[in-house]
Design an enzyme around this catalytic site. Structure first.
Site, PDB file in Angstrom:
ATOM      1  N   ALA A   1       4.502  -0.239  -0.303  1.00 21.76           N
ATOM      2  CA  ALA A   1       3.398  -0.530   0.613  1.00 21.76           C
ATOM      3  C   ALA A   1       2.822   0.750   1.192  1.00 21.76           C
ATOM      4  O   ALA A   1       1.599   0.915   1.274  1.00 21.76           O
ATOM      5  CB  ALA A   1       3.870  -1.459   1.731  1.00 21.76           C
ATOM      6  N   TYR A   2       3.692   1.656   1.605  1.00 21.88           N
ATOM      7  CA  TYR A   2       3.245   2.900   2.224  1.00 21.88           C
ATOM      8  C   TYR A   2       2.452   3.759   1.241  1.00 21.88           C
ATOM      9  O   TYR A   2       1.349   4.238   1.557  1.00 21.88           O
ATOM     10  CB  TYR A   2       4.456   3.659   2.740  1.00 21.88           C
ATOM     11  CG  TYR A   2       4.138   4.895   3.545  1.00 21.88           C
ATOM     12  CD1 TYR A   2       3.745   4.798   4.879  1.00 21.88           C
ATOM     13  CD2 TYR A   2       4.255   6.160   2.986  1.00 21.88           C
ATOM     14  CE1 TYR A   2       3.459   5.930   5.625  1.00 21.88           C
ATOM     15  CE2 TYR A   2       3.972   7.300   3.726  1.00 21.88           C
ATOM     16  CZ  TYR A   2       3.583   7.184   5.040  1.00 21.88           C
ATOM     17  OH  TYR A   2       3.305   8.308   5.773  1.00 21.88           O
ATOM     18  N   SER A   3       2.989   3.953   0.027  1.00 27.94           N
ATOM     19  CA  SER A   3       2.301   4.773  -0.964  1.00 27.94           C
ATOM     20  C   SER A   3       0.961   4.161  -1.359  1.00 27.94           C
ATOM     21  O   SER A   3      -0.046   4.869  -1.481  1.00 27.94           O
ATOM     22  CB  SER A   3       3.174   4.959  -2.214  1.00 27.94           C
ATOM     23  OG  SER A   3       4.267   5.808  -1.947  1.00 27.94           O
TER      24      SER A   3
END
Length: 273
Positions: free
Chosen positions: A170-172
């Site tokens: 999700a972060y990337s």
């Protein structure tokens, strides 16, 4: 500020403060890099508008800025909500008459886990805060800057948005999306006096890394060619510079603040080899 026609916010003033007379907004200002950048904006001469979900934290930060002789306004904000993002900008303009600079720093998302183990709702939360929050921020910030004659936006990306990092789906994905949004916005407003850039920190000593413990910090430092973790003030200084006249010909770019990580792989050879 780049693109502004008022003498009070153009270039470095007689006080030596590069943003003297400007108005700067920080979304995600409650702690870490956001709080450090808000303080840096104020020390550079700007009136600062602080947005975050933690109203108590940003009010305390506003008091700290005022105690140093600066001007600050705290506005409880959910960056993923359109009306809340619009209200943050509206209150900035109502209080100070203009908007010259903005740092979209808010971030959220699930704890590290393999992709198939991430709950869809947690994934959506990361996308909502990072990508939707950055989009909504710019949607309301840019018209206010255009009305003031120009300005500069800096978006918070990450080195994780330029290459995959295991456990951070999700972060990337969200940070890669922010980089794309930054480039498009920069092109859309390049000839209208609004510059849009992004910063990509590597390992920075924030509360997250502090809480992870000394072993995690040592591991993070070993992954950096310079052999150390970055500081929040180093990120803050870059954001302030990007919003100043010193960066007046820079737009649509990603500035790594990573101790050389994105340069490639550094092979550490034994001494004497």
């Amino acid at each position: 500020m780049t693109g502004t026609s008022t003498s009070s916010s153009t270039g470095t003033s007689s006080t030596g403060r590069p943003l003297d007379g400007a108005v700067a907004l920080v979304a995600g200002a409650s702690k870490g890099i956001g709080a450090a950048t808000a303080l840096a904006f104020a020390r550079a001469g700007a009136a600062v508008v602080l947005g975050a979900r933690d109203g108590d934290a940003i009010e305390a930060l506003a008091k700290e800025i005022r105690a140093e002789g600066g001007r600050a306004l705290a506005v409880r904000t959910d960056v993923g909500d359109a009306e809340s993002s619009a209200d943050l900008v509206r209150q900035a303009v109502d209080a100070y008459g203009r908007l010259d600079a903005a740092f979209n720093n808010a971030t959220d998302g699930p704890r590290p886990a393999p992709l198939a183990e991430i709950d869809p709702d947690d994934f959506d939360r990361g996308i909502r805060t990072n990508i939707r929050g950055t989009f909504l921020g710019m949607k309301y910030q840019i018209p206010a800057m255009l009305a003031a004659g120009g300005g500069a936006v800096v978006n918070m990306a990450s080195t994780a948005g330029t290459h995959g990092v295991s456990g951070l789906a999700a972060y990337s994905a969200a940070k890669a999306g922010i980089i794309g949004l930054t480039k498009v916005a920069a092109l859309d407003y390049a000839d209208q006096g609004v510059r849009v850039n992004a910063v990509a920190p590597g390992p920075i000593l924030t509360h997250h890394l502090e809480a992870a413990g000394p072993e995690a910090r040592r591991g993070a430092a070993m992954a950096v060619p310079m052999g150390r973790i970055g500081r929040v003030d180093e990120v803050a200084a870059t954001v302030v510079w990007l919003c100043s006249e010193q960066a007046s010909f820079i737009t649509g770019t990603l500035i790594p603040i990573d101790g050389g990580q994105l340069a490639g792989n550094r092979i550490r050879r034994p001494m004497g080899s």
